[in-house]
Write a protein that holds these residues in place. Structure first.
Motif, short mmCIF file in Angstrom:
data_model
loop_
_atom_site.label_atom_id
_atom_site.label_comp_id
_atom_site.label_asym_id
_atom_site.label_seq_id
_atom_site.Cartn_x
_atom_site.Cartn_y
_atom_site.Cartn_z
N VAL A 281 14.39 -30.46 43.45
CA VAL A 281 13.24 -29.12 43.01
C VAL A 281 12.87 -28.43 44.09
O VAL A 281 12.33 -27.76 45.00
N ARG A 319 15.39 -28.48 38.41
CA ARG A 319 14.95 -29.89 38.79
C ARG A 319 16.35 -30.68 38.91
O ARG A 319 16.51 -30.55 37.77
N ASP A 348 17.20 -30.19 34.62
CA ASP A 348 16.19 -29.25 34.90
C ASP A 348 15.49 -28.18 34.28
O ASP A 348 15.26 -27.89 36.10
N SER A 349 14.69 -27.71 34.68
CA SER A 349 14.19 -26.33 34.42
C SER A 349 12.52 -27.26 35.18
O SER A 349 12.68 -27.74 35.05
N ASP A 350 12.32 -25.94 36.34
CA ASP A 350 10.67 -26.64 36.66
C ASP A 350 9.86 -26.18 36.29
O ASP A 350 8.31 -26.84 36.06
N VAL A 353 9.82 -27.82 32.05
CA VAL A 353 10.72 -28.53 32.30
C VAL A 353 11.61 -28.92 30.69
O VAL A 353 11.38 -29.79 30.13
N HIS A 355 14.99 -29.43 29.50
CA HIS A 355 16.17 -29.22 29.66
C HIS A 355 17.50 -28.76 29.72
O HIS A 355 18.15 -28.47 29.42
#
Length: 400
Positions: A281, A319, A348-350, A353, A355
């Motif tokens: 992450v 992520r 994915d984004s932190d 979230v 995709h």
């Protein structure tokens, strides 16, 4: 740099009078690579066939050693954008033609202490934050002084001050892709070989003191810790890595941000087979460009997929959940080693979230004598970040 070069010349010149005290070792290696890239949204594909050669010499007398090494990269087939030249209708293959001094260093080595001065490779831990970018043809080196100390059993202190980073863009580097980035960089690493694994505390102060490089916004201070170890469980070996860090702005960076880093990874090995999985992450602050966790002097090709979609962490962070299946076996006769690997990444984004996309990476390599043959493939399937991209490589390495 002049001191390292002059000392190397003096050591070699003195060899005639004291040949029994002087050990001279030639350094020669070559790499031929074909890279093909098909990227959605660009009218043309990229095809690059490049030949990289490095040659030099090291000379050692007692505790003193000097090394000088040059490198050159030739584009045999140049239907690609190398990041500095080429048409924007083709994808970037970051291997521009180049002829340059790769390393020039002077080293003192005793049992507890090693001091290296000059242009050198620096690769710390798994190279996540400080590395040599070995996959790219031009590599990355540092104009630095590095001190390594092992005076206490199990303990190692490794501290470098680097006033320049020689980038992969070579002698024609310009604009945001400078050939060298100056600054007052400090890389401090303290590790201890404990019963549960190698425990490392680190502090990396990255000073990108070039306004053309993202307006100083890649300058950062990162503090963290890492545990890497393994444990034998009958016929199976359990491997594990845990890492955490916090990054803030540094020096002339106009952004004010804080971003966290986390890594959890485990693996099982049985004979030549390895199964691994983990999550990495790279956190975000507030969703503004370059306020997420960055690693501008790391070996980024090794992480987050070989399609290179996340060399700069997106504003909302990243992520990366991944799984890897590998096979590595030493082979008798001229076939020294065979390696096969398949990896899957879900990105994915932190923040929020979302995709980003998925990627599959494949590798096959075999070592025969002094030669290593390798084939790689990367397929990035975009959802909400970047575009679909396929990359394929064929590579031949030779080392003296």
């Amino acid at each position: 740099m002049k001191v390292a070069l002059a000392t190397a010349a003096a050591l070699v010149a003195a060899g005639g009078a004291h040949a029994q005290d002087l050990a001279v070792q030639p350094l020669v290696e070559a790499r031929l690579r074909s890279e093909h890239v098909d990227q959605q949204g660009l009218a043309d594909t990229a095809d690059a066939v490049t030949l990289r050669v490095r040659a030099g010499v090291s000379a050692t007398r007692g505790r003193i050693a000097a090394l000088v090494e040059a490198q050159g990269n030739l584009a045999i087939v140049d239907r690609y954008d190398d990041g500095l030249h080429g048409v924007a209708t083709r994808p970037i293959v970051a291997d521009p033609e180049n002829v340059a001094l790769y390393r020039a260093q002077l080293q003192y080595r005793s049992k507890p202490l090693t001091v290296t001065l000059g242009r050198q490779r620096i690769a710390l831990d798994d190279e996540r934050f400080v590395g040599a970018v070995a996959f790219r043809q031009n590599g990355q080196t540092f104009d630095a002084v590095r001190v390594e100390w092992t005076g206490v059993a199990g303990l190692k202190a490794d501290v470098s001050y680097a006033w320049g980073v020689r980038t992969i863009w070579g002698i024609d580097g310009m604009g945001a892709r400078q050939r060298a980035v100056s600054g007052d960089n400090v890389f401090a690493n303290l590790s201890y070989a404990s019963p549960v694994g190698n425990v490392t505390g680190f502090a990396y102060l990255v000073d990108q003191d070039e306004g053309a490089v993202q307006g100083f916004r890649l300058s950062s201070q990162t503090f963290g810790a890492r545990l890497a170890g393994s444990r034998k469980l009958g016929p199976v070996t359990l491997g594990y890595q845990l890492s955490g860090a916090r990054q803030r702005d540094f020096r002339h960076n106009p952004n004010r941000y804080t971003a966290d880093y986390r890594l959890v990874e485990g693996s099982l090995e049985h004979g030549p087979f390895r199964l691994g999985a983990g999550q990495e992450v790279l956190g975000a602050d507030r969703g503004v460009a370059l306020t997420s966790f960055q690693a501008p002097v790391g070996t980024l090709f090794k992480f987050n997929g070989w399609a290179d979609k996340f060399l700069i962490t997106p504003p909302d962070g990243l992520r990366d959940a991944y799984a890897t299946l590998g096979f590595n076996k030493a082979i008798a006769g001229p076939f020294k080693a065979l390696a096969l690997q398949a990896s899957y990444h879900r990105f994915d984004s932190d923040r929020s979230v979302r995709h980003y996309g998925d990627e599959i990476d494949l590798l096959a390599s075999v070592k025969i004598g002094r030669y290593t043959f390798a084939a790689r493939y990367a397929d990035y399937d975009a959802d909400r970040f970047a575009t679909d991209t396929q990359k394929a490589w064929l590579q031949l390495d030779w080392a003296f």
